[in-house]
Design a protein around this motif. Structure first.
Motif, PDB file in Angstrom:
ATOM      1  N   GLY A  33      44.844  37.246  36.771  1.00 49.22           N
ATOM      2  CA  GLY A  33      43.694  36.365  36.961  1.00 49.22           C
ATOM      3  C   GLY A  33      43.878  35.030  36.267  1.00 49.22           C
ATOM      4  N   ALA A  37      43.554  32.154  38.739  1.00 52.40           N
ATOM      5  CA  ALA A  37      42.260  31.466  38.700  1.00 52.40           C
ATOM      6  C   ALA A  37      41.947  30.845  37.350  1.00 52.40           C
ATOM      7  N   GLY A  41      38.912  33.389  35.588  1.00 51.83           N
ATOM      8  CA  GLY A  41      39.385  34.588  36.281  1.00 51.83           C
ATOM      9  C   GLY A  41      39.818  35.669  35.313  1.00 51.83           C
ATOM     10  N   SER A  44      36.737  37.264  33.781  1.00 55.44           N
ATOM     11  CA  SER A  44      36.098  38.166  34.746  1.00 55.44           C
ATOM     12  C   SER A  44      36.828  39.495  34.799  1.00 55.44           C
ATOM     13  N   SER A 104      32.661  34.752  36.965  1.00 54.11           N
ATOM     14  CA  SER A 104      32.977  33.593  37.796  1.00 54.11           C
ATOM     15  C   SER A 104      33.832  33.980  38.990  1.00 54.11           C
ATOM     16  N   ASN A 105      34.551  35.085  38.879  1.00 54.30           N
ATOM     17  CA  ASN A 105      35.384  35.554  39.973  1.00 54.30           C
ATOM     18  C   ASN A 105      35.108  37.043  40.198  1.00 54.30           C
TER      19      ASN A 105
END
Length: 135
Positions: A33, A37, A41, A44, A104-105
């Motif tokens: 992540g 991201a 990410g 998350s 957020s993800n």
């Protein structure tokens, strides 16, 4: 011939390998992540892994409080209560997390959650005793 472990009493189950596997897969998803991201990410994915890991820790702690043949009814009751508590804790963590700090993800959140949950499939392999090397 009796085994030495049965003479010394029942050995305690060691779930550290399972928790280590869950933490490792969570960190791998978090690193993926981070690469895909960025920091949101990764956070998350870490939250998803924790939502899986914390109820598992609760289940082991609560469900295996009393073991043994003499108190089988108490052991079964503890396992049922631990399973209900694990489910309730999972739901509560999902609700608290999505209300207070929405990930957020969500894709990475659920990938980490599912990957950590899938580590339970490896429990028989992770829990088996390792053979000692021959000399």
């Amino acid at each position: 011939m009796q085994r030495a472990s049965s003479v010394a009493g029942r050995r305690q189950l060691d779930f550290s390998r399972l928790f280590l596997a869950q933490a490792t897969v969570t960190l791998l998803v978090a690193l993926t992540g981070l690469w895909l991201a960025g920091l949101p990410g990764a956070s998350s994915a870490l939250m998803g892994g924790l939502v899986s890991l914390l109820p598992s820790l609760y289940f082991v702690r609560r469900g295996l409080r009393s073991r043994g043949g003499k108190r089988a009814r108490v052991s079964v009751l503890n396992l049922y209560q631990a399973a209900m508590g694990k489910f309730g804790l999972t739901v509560a963590l999902f609700v608290i997390l999505f209300v207070t700090v929405p990930p957020s993800n969500p894709a990475l959140f659920f990938v980490a959650y599912v990957a950590a949950q899938l580590m339970h499939w490896l429990t028989p392999w992770l829990m088996r005793e390792r053979s000692t090397p021959r000399t």
